[in-house]
Design a protein around this motif. Structure first.
Motif, PDB file in Angstrom:
ATOM      1  N   MET A 137     -10.995   3.644   2.217  1.00  0.00           N
ATOM      2  CA  MET A 137     -11.606   4.975   2.236  1.00  0.00           C
ATOM      3  C   MET A 137     -12.898   4.989   1.415  1.00  0.00           C
ATOM      4  N   SER A 138     -12.929   4.206   0.339  1.00  0.00           N
ATOM      5  CA  SER A 138     -14.118   4.156  -0.511  1.00  0.00           C
ATOM      6  C   SER A 138     -15.304   3.467   0.175  1.00  0.00           C
ATOM      7  N   GLN A 139     -15.026   2.745   1.279  1.00  0.00           N
ATOM      8  CA  GLN A 139     -16.093   2.045   2.000  1.00  0.00           C
ATOM      9  C   GLN A 139     -16.663   2.872   3.149  1.00  0.00           C
ATOM     10  N   ASP A 188      -4.393   4.156   7.437  1.00  0.00           N
ATOM     11  CA  ASP A 188      -3.268   4.877   6.844  1.00  0.00           C
ATOM     12  C   ASP A 188      -3.574   6.376   6.764  1.00  0.00           C
ATOM     13  N   TYR A 189      -4.818   6.682   6.354  1.00  0.00           N
ATOM     14  CA  TYR A 189      -5.225   8.092   6.316  1.00  0.00           C
ATOM     15  C   TYR A 189      -5.241   8.672   7.723  1.00  0.00           C
ATOM     16  N   PHE A 190      -5.767   7.918   8.688  1.00  0.00           N
ATOM     17  CA  PHE A 190      -5.957   8.437  10.033  1.00  0.00           C
ATOM     18  C   PHE A 190      -4.623   8.739  10.712  1.00  0.00           C
ATOM     19  N   VAL A 191      -3.623   7.888  10.495  1.00  0.00           N
ATOM     20  CA  VAL A 191      -2.288   8.143  11.056  1.00  0.00           C
ATOM     21  C   VAL A 191      -1.728   9.436  10.470  1.00  0.00           C
ATOM     22  N   GLU A 230      -6.263   5.181  -6.408  1.00  0.00           N
ATOM     23  CA  GLU A 230      -5.357   4.649  -5.382  1.00  0.00           C
ATOM     24  C   GLU A 230      -5.661   5.236  -4.014  1.00  0.00           C
ATOM     25  N   LEU A 231      -6.040   6.504  -3.992  1.00  0.00           N
ATOM     26  CA  LEU A 231      -6.395   7.127  -2.733  1.00  0.00           C
ATOM     27  C   LEU A 231      -7.653   6.500  -2.149  1.00  0.00           C
ATOM     28  N   GLU A 232      -8.611   6.169  -2.988  1.00  0.00           N
ATOM     29  CA  GLU A 232      -9.844   5.537  -2.529  1.00  0.00           C
ATOM     30  C   GLU A 232      -9.581   4.143  -1.961  1.00  0.00           C
ATOM     31  N   ASP A 233      -8.566   3.465  -2.487  1.00  0.00           N
ATOM     32  CA  ASP A 233      -8.219   2.124  -2.010  1.00  0.00           C
ATOM     33  C   ASP A 233      -7.364   2.164  -0.739  1.00  0.00           C
ATOM     34  N   MET A 234      -6.958   3.354  -0.344  1.00  0.00           N
ATOM     35  CA  MET A 234      -6.176   3.491   0.882  1.00  0.00           C
ATOM     36  C   MET A 234      -6.988   3.014   2.079  1.00  0.00           C
ATOM     37  N   MET A 283       0.847  -1.185   0.000  1.00  0.00           N
ATOM     38  CA  MET A 283       0.000   0.000   0.000  1.00  0.00           C
ATOM     39  C   MET A 283       0.889   1.244   0.000  1.00  0.00           C
ATOM     40  N   LEU A 284       0.665   2.146  -0.971  1.00  0.00           N
ATOM     41  CA  LEU A 284       1.473   3.343  -1.085  1.00  0.00           C
ATOM     42  C   LEU A 284       1.047   4.379  -0.059  1.00  0.00           C
ATOM     43  N   SER A 285       2.033   5.111   0.467  1.00  0.00           N
ATOM     44  CA  SER A 285       1.737   6.189   1.396  1.00  0.00           C
ATOM     45  C   SER A 285       1.300   7.416   0.610  1.00  0.00           C
ATOM     46  N   ILE A 286       0.800   8.416   1.309  1.00  0.00           N
ATOM     47  CA  ILE A 286       0.385   9.657   0.658  1.00  0.00           C
ATOM     48  C   ILE A 286       1.578  10.278  -0.082  1.00  0.00           C
TER      49      ILE A 286
END
Length: 393
Positions: free
Chosen positions: A74-76, A37-40, A29-33, A1-4
């Motif tokens: 994130m998409s969910q 990962d986003y929250f951190v 790719e951002l939606e699949d994050m 999984m790629l970071s931001i």
């Protein structure tokens, strides 16, 4: 999984595709994050914008959020998912020590709710990469705790005050701390940040100017402490830079008993040459309180000494938590008919609402006494002599 950062780097490293095509790939790719990962990333963005202690509380709170929502993409994330999580949190229990399982307090639920709401709002904002198509938390109400409401903290009786005063007199440092809280109603950490120069023996006043806090050193990724907490002296809890009138800094009158205790303590400290030498090395020579080597101590260090002293006498430490002295002061001020605005300023709170909601725990006897005084005043106005006056005559 790629970071931001990796995703952003990838965006600028795809010259063979058009801008629109690159944007589409990045959004996918951002939606699949994963949400964790986003929250951190969101937590890291808050580091430095709050006091270290407040930020540490956020990190501790985030464990619940990552545990419940971390593995969603994130998409969910949508309103239903978030609502199920926050409402389900009120049904969770935990065990502390040897106690029975208990529901989380309203305070803990509020922390989880507020932190999650901030993260979701950020993800839905245009400058937050539009990771979510809407602020799904906007219309989700804060749930109520299932924990039974604890009894309200009551003011100390005269007997309890004398009992505690006698017990803490066995340890001079703790006696100074407790009597300061008893006479002023200051927050425990405000008393621990006092300097000898804050005391005016002639005017019988104490200046409340700063507070004892702590610096936390946390690794957000592992949600763990990377080195021990460090005590620091900082501005008062509600103090804000740029305020023309600072209601948190205050000068309070104190009584003869605490002044005698303070004088004796100052003599004891300043006549201890080895302690003063260590205090000078640590920059604490003007502070009332310090550790055995002249260093700043954490609030928990003082609290442990206080609790051990109570335990020695078979007294419940939880029943006489240091904050109870603050409740006691506020309630007694009201019983002395001190104006509510004056009470607010004495307590160093931003609003009188805080004073009424949290500290002024008056009981039924106060209600009866107040309503009786009002009824008697009306009787007097209407020419009726009260029963009490009849009995005296």
């Amino acid at each position: 999984m790629l970071s931001i950062k990796q995703l952003i780097f990838k965006w600028f490293q795809v010259p063979s595709k058009s801008h629109n095509e690159s944007q589409e790939i990045t959004n996918t790719e951002l939606e699949d994050m994963l949400f964790k990962d986003y929250f951190v990333k969101y937590l890291r963005s808050l580091d430095g914008s709050n006091r270290s202690r407040t930020y540490a509380s956020m990190v501790n709170t985030s464990v619940h959020i990552i545990e419940g929502l971390g593995d969603y993409k994130m998409s969910q994330i949508n309103k239903t998912v978030l609502k199920e999580f926050i409402n389900g949190f009120t049904k969770k229990t935990y065990v502390k020590g040897n106690s029975e399982p208990q529901y989380y307090s309203q305070s803990q639920i509020d922390k989880v709710y507020n932190l999650l709401r901030g993260a979701i709002k950020e993800a839905s904002d245009p400058d937050g990469d539009r990771l979510l198509r809407a602020d799904f938390m906007a219309n989700i109400k804060k749930p109520r705790s299932n924990r039974c409401k604890a009894p309200e903290i009551q003011a100390l009786t005269d007997e309890e005050i004398n009992m505690l005063s006698n017990i803490v007199s066995e340890t001079k440092m703790i006696s100074v701390w407790v009597h300061l809280m008893l006479y002023t109603g200051v927050r425990p950490s405000e008393a621990l940040a006092l300097k000898f120069s804050d005391i005016d023996y002639k005017e019988k006043t104490v200046d409340i100017m700063r507070t004892l806090s702590q610096e936390e050193f946390l690794d957000v990724t592992t949600m763990s402490r990377v080195k021990p907490r460090q005590p620091i002296i900082t501005t008062l809890k509600n103090e804000r830079e740029g305020q023309k009138v600072n209601l948190q800094r205050r000068t309070l009158k104190v009584g003869n008993k605490i002044l005698d205790i303070l004088k004796e303590w100052e003599v004891t400290v300043k006549n201890n040459s080895s302690l003063m030498e260590m205090k000078k090395r640590n920059g604490t020579e003007d502070y009332l309180f310090c550790g055995p080597r002249g260093q700043l101590w954490l609030y928990d260090d003082y609290k442990q000494v206080y609790e051990r002293l109570l335990k020695k006498h078979g007294i419940s430490a939880s029943e006489y938590n240091p904050y109870r002295f603050r409740h006691n002061c506020c309630t007694r001020l009201f019983r002395l008919n001190v104006n509510i605005k004056a009470v607010q300023l004495i307590m160093g709170d931003n609003t009188s609402d805080m004073v009424m909601r949290v500290y002024a725990n008056l009981d039924k006897s106060d209600v009866l006494k107040g309503s009786k005084a009002f009824a008697d005043s009306l009787d007097l106005t209407l020419g009726i002599i009260s029963d009490d006056v009849k009995q005296v005559s």
